[in-house]
Scaffold this motif. Structure first.
Motif, PDB file in Angstrom:
ATOM      1  N   VAL A  54      50.046  35.119  38.026  1.00  0.00           N
ATOM      2  CA  VAL A  54      49.901  33.760  38.565  1.00  0.00           C
ATOM      3  C   VAL A  54      48.452  33.286  38.455  1.00  0.00           C
ATOM      4  O   VAL A  54      48.175  32.177  37.982  1.00  0.00           O
ATOM      5  N   HIS A  55      47.515  34.116  38.874  1.00  0.00           N
ATOM      6  CA  HIS A  55      46.096  33.725  38.863  1.00  0.00           C
ATOM      7  C   HIS A  55      45.537  33.605  37.441  1.00  0.00           C
ATOM      8  O   HIS A  55      44.579  32.874  37.215  1.00  0.00           O
ATOM      9  N   VAL A  61      56.452  32.018  37.149  1.00  0.00           N
ATOM     10  CA  VAL A  61      56.490  33.479  37.247  1.00  0.00           C
ATOM     11  C   VAL A  61      57.644  33.901  38.156  1.00  0.00           C
ATOM     12  O   VAL A  61      57.775  33.404  39.280  1.00  0.00           O
ATOM     13  N   THR A  62      58.462  34.802  37.646  1.00  0.00           N
ATOM     14  CA  THR A  62      59.557  35.387  38.418  1.00  0.00           C
ATOM     15  C   THR A  62      59.323  36.882  38.507  1.00  0.00           C
ATOM     16  O   THR A  62      58.981  37.520  37.508  1.00  0.00           O
ATOM     17  N   VAL A  63      59.504  37.447  39.691  1.00  0.00           N
ATOM     18  CA  VAL A  63      59.411  38.897  39.843  1.00  0.00           C
ATOM     19  C   VAL A  63      60.784  39.447  40.208  1.00  0.00           C
ATOM     20  O   VAL A  63      61.426  38.976  41.149  1.00  0.00           O
ATOM     21  N   ALA A  64      61.246  40.398  39.401  1.00  0.00           N
ATOM     22  CA  ALA A  64      62.498  41.102  39.681  1.00  0.00           C
ATOM     23  C   ALA A  64      62.134  42.404  40.365  1.00  0.00           C
ATOM     24  O   ALA A  64      61.423  43.245  39.795  1.00  0.00           O
ATOM     25  N   ASN A  76      52.711  36.946  50.121  1.00  0.00           N
ATOM     26  CA  ASN A  76      51.448  37.110  49.389  1.00  0.00           C
ATOM     27  C   ASN A  76      51.326  36.190  48.181  1.00  0.00           C
ATOM     28  O   ASN A  76      50.228  35.769  47.832  1.00  0.00           O
ATOM     29  N   ILE A  77      52.458  35.891  47.534  1.00  0.00           N
ATOM     30  CA  ILE A  77      52.435  35.070  46.309  1.00  0.00           C
ATOM     31  C   ILE A  77      53.538  34.032  46.397  1.00  0.00           C
ATOM     32  O   ILE A  77      54.581  34.151  45.734  1.00  0.00           O
ATOM     33  N   PRO A  78      53.356  32.993  47.190  1.00  0.00           N
ATOM     34  CA  PRO A  78      54.416  31.986  47.334  1.00  0.00           C
ATOM     35  C   PRO A  78      54.705  31.238  46.037  1.00  0.00           C
ATOM     36  O   PRO A  78      55.752  30.598  45.913  1.00  0.00           O
ATOM     37  N   GLU A  79      53.799  31.335  45.083  1.00  0.00           N
ATOM     38  CA  GLU A  79      53.997  30.638  43.805  1.00  0.00           C
ATOM     39  C   GLU A  79      55.067  31.309  42.936  1.00  0.00           C
ATOM     40  O   GLU A  79      55.577  30.696  41.983  1.00  0.00           O
ATOM     41  N   ALA A  80      55.379  32.577  43.212  1.00  0.00           N
ATOM     42  CA  ALA A  80      56.321  33.319  42.374  1.00  0.00           C
ATOM     43  C   ALA A  80      57.740  33.265  42.942  1.00  0.00           C
ATOM     44  O   ALA A  80      57.945  33.213  44.152  1.00  0.00           O
ATOM     45  N   ASP A 223      47.997  47.831  37.070  1.00  0.00           N
ATOM     46  CA  ASP A 223      48.989  46.798  37.388  1.00  0.00           C
ATOM     47  C   ASP A 223      48.376  45.408  37.222  1.00  0.00           C
ATOM     48  O   ASP A 223      49.025  44.472  36.744  1.00  0.00           O
ATOM     49  N   THR A 224      47.120  45.304  37.630  1.00  0.00           N
ATOM     50  CA  THR A 224      46.400  44.032  37.516  1.00  0.00           C
ATOM     51  C   THR A 224      46.194  43.646  36.056  1.00  0.00           C
ATOM     52  O   THR A 224      46.379  42.485  35.676  1.00  0.00           O
ATOM     53  N   LEU A 225      45.822  44.611  35.230  1.00  0.00           N
ATOM     54  CA  LEU A 225      45.660  44.338  33.801  1.00  0.00           C
ATOM     55  C   LEU A 225      46.964  43.860  33.189  1.00  0.00           C
ATOM     56  O   LEU A 225      46.989  42.913  32.405  1.00  0.00           O
ATOM     57  N   THR A 226      48.063  44.504  33.553  1.00  0.00           N
ATOM     58  CA  THR A 226      49.379  44.103  33.034  1.00  0.00           C
ATOM     59  C   THR A 226      49.667  42.646  33.381  1.00  0.00           C
ATOM     60  O   THR A 226      50.151  41.874  32.545  1.00  0.00           O
ATOM     61  N   GLY A 227      49.377  42.258  34.623  1.00  0.00           N
ATOM     62  CA  GLY A 227      49.597  40.879  35.037  1.00  0.00           C
ATOM     63  C   GLY A 227      48.719  39.888  34.292  1.00  0.00           C
ATOM     64  O   GLY A 227      49.182  38.812  33.888  1.00  0.00           O
TER      65      GLY A 227
END
Length: 285
Positions: A54-55, A61-64, A76-80, A223-227
């Motif tokens: 998102v950032h 962005v969808t998280v499964a 934590n991430i209302p945008e997703a 995990d951050t790099l992946t995002g």
């Protein structure tokens, strides 16, 4: 196979990739990304990967993930958006409807996780990008799952994960050996080998970043790099330059933070991303 000498990735790539946004644009302009991540014991990985996406600028962005983590992610991430990865019909629709799919952070290696990896590799197509990280790579190694999808494949292992997948002991992870193993897995795949001064391998080319610091040696950094990788490809498109920029900016922001912080937290890198990207996009090209 003739291997070209490893190149250093210049910071000029950041200004080439991170361009100003067009005045007439909307969320769909910047791509749709699916993050398949998290499990009962590793919910933080899903939060970090999704927040980084998102950032970094992905439009939708969808998280499964597992439903018990919905509240934490939504807080934590209302945008997703969130979906239950146990719901096969909903998951398949999401796989088909997103242009970038990142799978693996905090996923674990359960039978459910194995099914998720197979679902992605069996259903993605040529115009999609699949980022394989963490648990997804372990599953592929353990289950001997072929990487035969026609989608763009990006693998982001640390050296231990690459050892499991390639059967190369860490001292044997030389340029030549890494290229040889990629050829056997998927000759069109991109390998991002996470280490001190991480490396990128693609076809007969290899690149290395001259950035990163010991303060970044903390859980959740991968995990951050992946995002970030997912967010960049979603909005800037799949290309070698986009991949290089995503890898580099992760460590460059980490280096900036390390000047005043003994430990560089992944969440702090995520927090600083939009500001640093704004600065880069307004500089003279």
């Amino acid at each position: 196979m003739e291997v070209l000498a490893m190149e250093k990735i210049s910071k000029t790539i950041l200004k080439q990739v991170i361009i100003p946004r067009k005045p007439e644009s909307y969320k769909g302009t910047y791509g749709k990304t699916l993050i398949i991540a998290g499990s009962t014991h590793f919910g933080g990985a899903a939060i970090l990967a999704t927040s980084a996406t998102v950032h970094a600028g992905a439009g939708l962005v969808t998280v499964a993930t597992t439903p018990e983590k919905f509240t934490a992610i939504n807080t934590n991430i209302p945008e997703a958006m969130t979906i239950d990865y146990h719901n096969k019909k909903e998951l398949l629709a999401a796989i088909l409807n997103n242009n970038v799919i990142a799978i693996g952070p905090g996923l674990g290696t359960s039978s459910v996780a194995v099914g998720l990896v197979k679902a992605v590799l069996n259903n993605t197509k040529t115009d999609q990008t699949v980022i394989l990280d963490a648990s997804a790579l372990t599953i592929i190694a353990e289950e001997k799952i072929p990487l035969q999808t026609t989608a763009h494949i990006i693998m982001t292992p640390h050296q231990g994960e690459w050892q499991r997948l390639s059967q190369l002991a860490i001292p044997d992870q030389t340029e030549f050996n890494n290229f040889e193993k990629i050829q056997g897995l998927n000759p069109d795949a991109v390998l991002i080998l996470k280490k001190h001064h991480s490396e990128i391998y693609y076809q007969d080319m290899s690149f290395q970043i001259d950035a990163g610091n010991p303060g970044m040696a903390t859980g959740g950094m991968g995990d951050t790099l992946t995002g970030i990788m997912a967010g960049f490809i979603s909005q800037f498109g799949y290309s070698l330059a986009t991949i290089q920029a995503a890898l580099l900016i992760h460590s460059v922001v980490g280096d900036k933070l390390s000047k005043k912080q003994y430990v560089v937290l992944p969440s702090k890198i995520i927090e600083k991303l939009p500001k640093y990207m704004a600065e880069l996009s307004t500089q003279t090209k």
